[in-house]
Design an enzyme around this catalytic site. Structure first.
Site, short mmCIF file in Angstrom:
data_model
loop_
_atom_site.label_atom_id
_atom_site.label_comp_id
_atom_site.label_asym_id
_atom_site.label_seq_id
_atom_site.Cartn_x
_atom_site.Cartn_y
_atom_site.Cartn_z
N ARG A 31 67.30 18.64 1.07
CA ARG A 31 68.40 17.68 1.06
C ARG A 31 67.82 16.29 0.88
NH1 ARG A 31 73.51 18.41 1.75
NH2 ARG A 31 74.92 16.73 2.32
N ALA A 59 68.88 16.53 7.44
CA ALA A 59 67.44 16.33 7.61
C ALA A 59 67.15 15.24 8.62
CB ALA A 59 66.79 15.99 6.27
N ASP A 89 65.30 24.65 4.81
CA ASP A 89 65.39 23.21 5.04
C ASP A 89 66.83 22.80 5.29
OD1 ASP A 89 65.80 24.01 2.31
OD2 ASP A 89 65.88 21.90 1.75
N ASP A 90 66.99 21.70 6.03
CA ASP A 90 68.29 21.07 6.23
C ASP A 90 69.33 22.03 6.80
OD1 ASP A 90 67.06 18.87 5.11
OD2 ASP A 90 67.79 19.32 3.11
N ILE A 91 68.96 22.69 7.88
CA ILE A 91 69.85 23.66 8.51
C ILE A 91 69.96 23.33 9.99
CG2 ILE A 91 69.29 25.47 6.84
CD1 ILE A 91 67.44 26.69 8.99
#
Length: 1018
Positions: free
Chosen positions: A2, A9, A305-307
């Site tokens: 992201r 993030a 990523d970005d979770i």
């Protein structure tokens, strides 16, 4: 990954830091120094061969491709390499004949590996040249010589891809139809080289993806990670199979990738709702992978990523309980390891790839360590550097990262040249700031490109060169070659592309030290040096550069890569507008020096029009999931244009000598916000007076989130103006979509001035002035789609004083614009004037008035109020944008009396100044033909001031004579006659001058001129 608005993030990083997982990037113990680079033999024969080969020397014989060319191949010789060799030969004017063995006496090209084409090995041995066997994967040998007197050329790869890359080198070497006498022995230093389509915003078109894959093959890049954010079957619907139509498109991409020796890597993003311990979710994962395997995909990737940091199912929460986010690492490793053990390895697929939830920074933390220790060692782990965007990636930083992630298979997700966080920018600077020896530590790089696929090619070519041979990589050489490739053979197009690339060199805010349009800036500096020295600037390089920039949209339409022109068109057109604005300002500067007021003003107003065009939204974006035109303002020139225009405008303003009327300039103020700040876009930018800068939040506003200005003291407030979003018309950009404007004396009790919805520009004026120290714009509801907030200016004004008009202002205009000392603003009437319509500016008792100027398009009369009432200085010509009049009397007001029924007036500035006229243009009413003389003569033994005014008009003339020693009016001086008067000098006088006002009336219009003669009194 992201990158546009990394909301999640940012939250992840904050949470990890708060939990003690995020350690400082710099380790306390210094890592060992990087080992010396592997020996590299410099390329001696052709320094422009890119990527730079590991070894190249002059050897062998030239090999012509212009005639009949026999190509000896084996049954298993790579088909893509065969096709490419045929294309190269045919492009050279030759004819290809493929065969299994050579014909005696024929010039022959041998293509393949030692295994699929043993003849190539025999020929190389005859040359005394070592073959490709023993080279790293994807390596090759290109060598020439003679066999039985005939020229022979060998392209031997260590594997099929190496053979294909040998053919790519053939393509580069054979530009003129003949391969020079060279010996190349080459291999890549990094096994993973390519790009990841991982940005947010408008996704690439299918055709763009096909073209990207061909471009990667041409530049010896071997990896494309498919993870576009618009593909819901990667994220929200990751468990669902692709519909047949979508699968067929993916199959075409896979076929294109294979045709150009690019690994198509399919990246699934299940992390928002996956249950890591669930058999059902593992089955859903492998079923999705099976669908992709059915179309030829053999490389898979799981993006984490970005979770959310929380586990999403009860079974995960029960099973994974370690503290400090180790539970998340354990759960993810468990899931990834099952994919490796139960799917990847049994099927003999490429190593699994992933990006972890904490993907940046090199320091130790519990999540990274646990993740690296638990995940299968074969998994390739992606990392973005010390930050999400990494200005530099050093050898020492990567050493620390390989340790903190406990991996031997780190490779870099490099967030360059991606622009989803700066969608108004094109990043056309070359790849640099990456240590040349990183190949010793990592598996490779994937670049994250821009939303604009073809504009990304300049930087992507650099990645191809750098990842192949980092120690020999030169950013400037790589960029020059990429410009040549995309521009094509026309030198005019190449030069124009060079000029455009210069305008997009800044990589800010990610690299604050990056240069801003360095060539343009140098020409601007040289221009100012010449101008300030009084030199003729007609020959300055800046003027040629501006002419080139003005033509960019047309010139670059002829590029060899038309996709670049289409991608860059909003920026090309904005650059052309900036250049036209700058050219107009150059004309204005020349005219100011020559005191040509109307020419200078026309040029300044034309520059303002072009500047507005340059700042207009022109870049498309996704709005509610729909591609929408003209949403974002393109940024080009990195502020150099603006700085030049501002400085040139200041020179004009100084010459014009306009002073703002009280209440038209905003109060000085200090800005603050309850929200966070993205990058360097601080709250102070809301009060810097520059609409080209802005405050940008790093989050969506909650109800009550606000931007506030402190005026420093309680003051009367007459108006408030707020500029949100990327422009005053950008209704889909970042801003407070639902807001209330409030004022306060103490910062605690607030009074509402108004509420606004989807208002990029807010103009508020209370019915009567209010006292306030604080002014704020607060969110009354949340933003749609989690949009952030941009505020370019929050301005607070005092009540307008001394300015009146009976004409209503058009939308977006205000009468105060006519007295704000800024000719780029204007009072625009909403309707045509009627009888007695006026714009009146009061003159204070301490104000000295020596002249008045009107900038704009106005029909009517310019008048001053004296002790005897309003007096006309003369008619205003609506065709003239700059008109001045001298004022000799003491006046208490200046007004424009508009002509009834004339077009709606546009008044950029009504200037009232103490000094005299600044231009040599005809004065208002100054076309009255009168010859005035005034002198001191002795008469009867005493000095007298003798004044004579001769009427040169064809009609009677009224003449008023004013002196320190008396005054006289002549109501009707006949044509050709004189008005004559003598005043006896009685003592010293200040000022010692005579003023003569002559006026005539023709066709109902009065024309007036004022002549001032300084006296030399005894």
């Amino acid at each position: 990954m992201r990158l546009f608005r990394p909301h999640v993030a940012a939250g992840v990083v904050a949470a990890l830091a708060g939990a003690g997982l995020l350690a400082p990037s710099v380790a306390t113990a210094a890592p060992p120094a990087p080992p010396a680079a592997a020996p590299v033999v410099p390329a001696a024969a052709d320094p422009e061969l890119l990527p730079p080969p590991q070894e190249m020397s002059e050897a062998g014989v030239p090999f012509a491709l212009t005639g009949d060319v026999d190509v000896v191949v084996g049954e298993g010789t790579d088909a893509a390499a065969r096709r490419l060799v045929a294309e190269v030969v045919e492009a050279s004017g030759g004819t290809v004949r493929f065969s299994a063995e050579a014909r005696p006496g024929a010039a022959t090209l041998y293509l393949g590996t030692a295994q699929d084409n043993p003849a190539s090995a025999a020929v190389l041995a005859g040359f005394g040249v070592s073959g490709a066997e023993g080279l790293d994967a994807e390596g090759y040998v290109l060598a020439s010589g003679r066999v039985a007197g005939a020229a022979a050329l060998v392209l031997q790869g260590v594997d099929a891809r190496g053979t294909y890359y040998a053919a790519q080198t053939l393509r580069a070497l054979a530009a003129d139809g003949t391969v020079p006498a060279v010996h190349v022995r080459d291999w890549p230093l990094m096994p993973v080289r390519g790009a990841i389509e991982g940005f947010y915003g408008i996704p690439w078109s299918h055709q763009a993806r096909l073209d990207q894959l061909a471009f990667y093959g041409d530049h010896k890049m071997n990896t494309y990670v498919y993870t576009p954010k618009d593909d819901d079957y990667l994220r929200g619907r990751w468990r669902d199979p692709y519909p047949q139509a979508e699968l067929e498109k993916l199959a075409e991409l896979v076929d294109q990738a294979n045709a150009h020796h690019v690994n198509f890597t399919f990246a699934l993003s299940p992390g928002n709702d996956v249950c890591y311990s669930s058999d059902a979710d593992l089955d859903a994962t492998t079923a999705k992978f099976d669908q992709l395997r059915s179309i030829g995909v053999t490389s898979f990737y799981v993006a984490l990523d970005d979770i959310p940091l929380e586990l999403r199912c009860a079974s995960d929460r029960e099973r994974f309980t370690a503290g400090s986010y180790r539970y998340l690492a354990d759960a993810q490793a468990f899931y990834l390891n099952r994919i490796v053990d139960e799917y990847v390895e049994p099927l003999g697929l490429e190593p699994l790839q992933t990006v972890p939830t904490n993907y940046s920074g090199s320091g130790e933390d519990p999540y990274k360590a646990q993740f690296g220790e638990q995940v299968d060692p074969s998994v390739r782990i992606q990392w973005t550097g010390e930050g999400v965007f990494s200005d530099r990636i050093t050898y020492e930083s990567v050493q620390r990262a390989t340790q903190s992630y406990r991996t031997d298979h780190l490779y870099i997700w490099d967030n360059f040249p991606v622009n989803d966080g700066q969608r108004g920018r094109l990043f056309l600077n070359p790849l640099d700031g990456r240590d040349p020896n990183l190949h010793q530590l990592i598996d490779g790089f994937t670049a994250n490109p821009m939303i604009e696929p073809y504009a990304s090619m300049l930087a992507l070519a650099g990645y191809g060169d750098y990842t192949w041979n980092g120690p020999a990589y030169d950013p400037a050489t790589s960029m020059d070659a990429a410009v040549l490739e995309l521009a094509g053979p026309d030198p005019r197009v190449r030069d124009a592309l060079d000029v455009f690339v210069d305008l997009n060199q800044g990589w800010k805010p990610y690299r604050p030290s990056s240069e801003s349009a360095p060539d343009l800036a140098a020409d601007v500096a040289a221009f100012w040096q010449a101008y300030d020295a009084g030199e003729d600037v007609a020959g300055q390089p800046l003027l040629d550069r501006l002419a080139t920039i003005e033509d960019l949209p047309q010139t670059l339409a002829a590029m060899a890569e038309p996709g670049f022109h289409a991608d860059a068109l909003p920026w090309l057109e904005a650059a052309a507008a900036w250049a036209r604005a700058a050219s107009h300002q150059v004309d204005a500067l020349t005219a100011v020096r020559e005191r040509r007021g109307e020419v200078a003003t026309d040029a300044v107003l034309a520059a303002a029009t072009e500047r507005a065009a340059a700042l207009a939204p022109a870049v498309p974006d996704l709005v509610g999931g729909v591609v929408t035109d003209d949403v974002i303002t393109p940024t080009v020139g990195d502020g150099v244009f603006q700085t030049f225009l501002d400085e040139a405008g200041t020179r004009y303003d100084d010459w014009l000598a306009a002073v703002p009327l009280a209440g038209t300039a905003p109060y000085p103020a200090t800005a603050a916000t309850t929200m966070g700040t993205y990058g360097s876009n601080t709250p102070a930018r809301m009060t810097d007076g520059d609409l080209g800068t802005l405050y940008w939040s790093n989050q969506a506003p909650a109800v009550g989130s606000a931007v506030t200005v402190d005026l420093g003291a309680v003051v009367p407030v007459g108006a408030v103006r707020v500029h949100q979003s990327d422009s005053d018309t950008a209704t889909s950009g970042d801003m407070l979509y639902h807001a209330r404007l409030e004022v306060s004396v103490d910062g605690s009790t607030w009074t509402e001035l108004g509420t606004y919805d989807t208002a990029p520009r807010i103009d508020a004026a209370p019915a009567a002035p209010v006292d306030a120290r604080y002014v704020r714009l607060a969110a009354s509801a949340t933003n749609p789609g989690g949009k952030w907030v941009k505020v370019r200016e929050l301005q607070v004004f005092a009540p307008e004083g001394g300015l009146t008009t009976d004409l209503a202002a058009a939308t977006g205009s205000a009468p105060a614009n006519a007295v704000d000392a800024d000719v780029t603003t204007a009072f625009v009437s909403a309707a045509a004037p009627v009888e007695a319509s006026h714009l009146t500016r009061e003159v204070g008792p301490d104000e000295e008035v020596g002249s008045v100027a009107v900038v704009g398009s106005v029909a009517g009369e310019l008048q001053v109020r004296t002790a005897d009432g309003w007096r006309s200085l003369g008619p205003l010509d609506p065709e003239r944008t700059f008109q001045e009049a001298a004022v000799a009397d003491e006046v208490s007001g200046v007004r424009i009396l508009f002509a009834p029924g004339s077009p709606a007036p546009v008044v950029h500035e009504l200037v009232v100044r103490p000094g005299g006229p600044v231009g040599d243009d005809p004065l208002v009413g100054g076309d009255v033909a009168v010859d005035v003389t005034a002198e001191v003569r002795p008469m009867g033994g005493a000095p007298y001031v003798v004044v004579r005014a001769v009427n040169g008009e064809d009609v009677p003339m009224r003449v008023e004579v004013e002196s320190p020693f008396g005054s006289k009016a002549f109501e009707s001086v006949a044509s050709g006659a004189s008005a004559y008067v003598a005043f006896k000098v009685r003592g010293p006088a200040t000022p010692s001058r005579v003023t003569v006002v002559a006026s005539v009336e023709v066709d109902g219009l009065t024309r007036t001129t004022t002549e001032v003669v300084d006296l030399d009194l005894p």
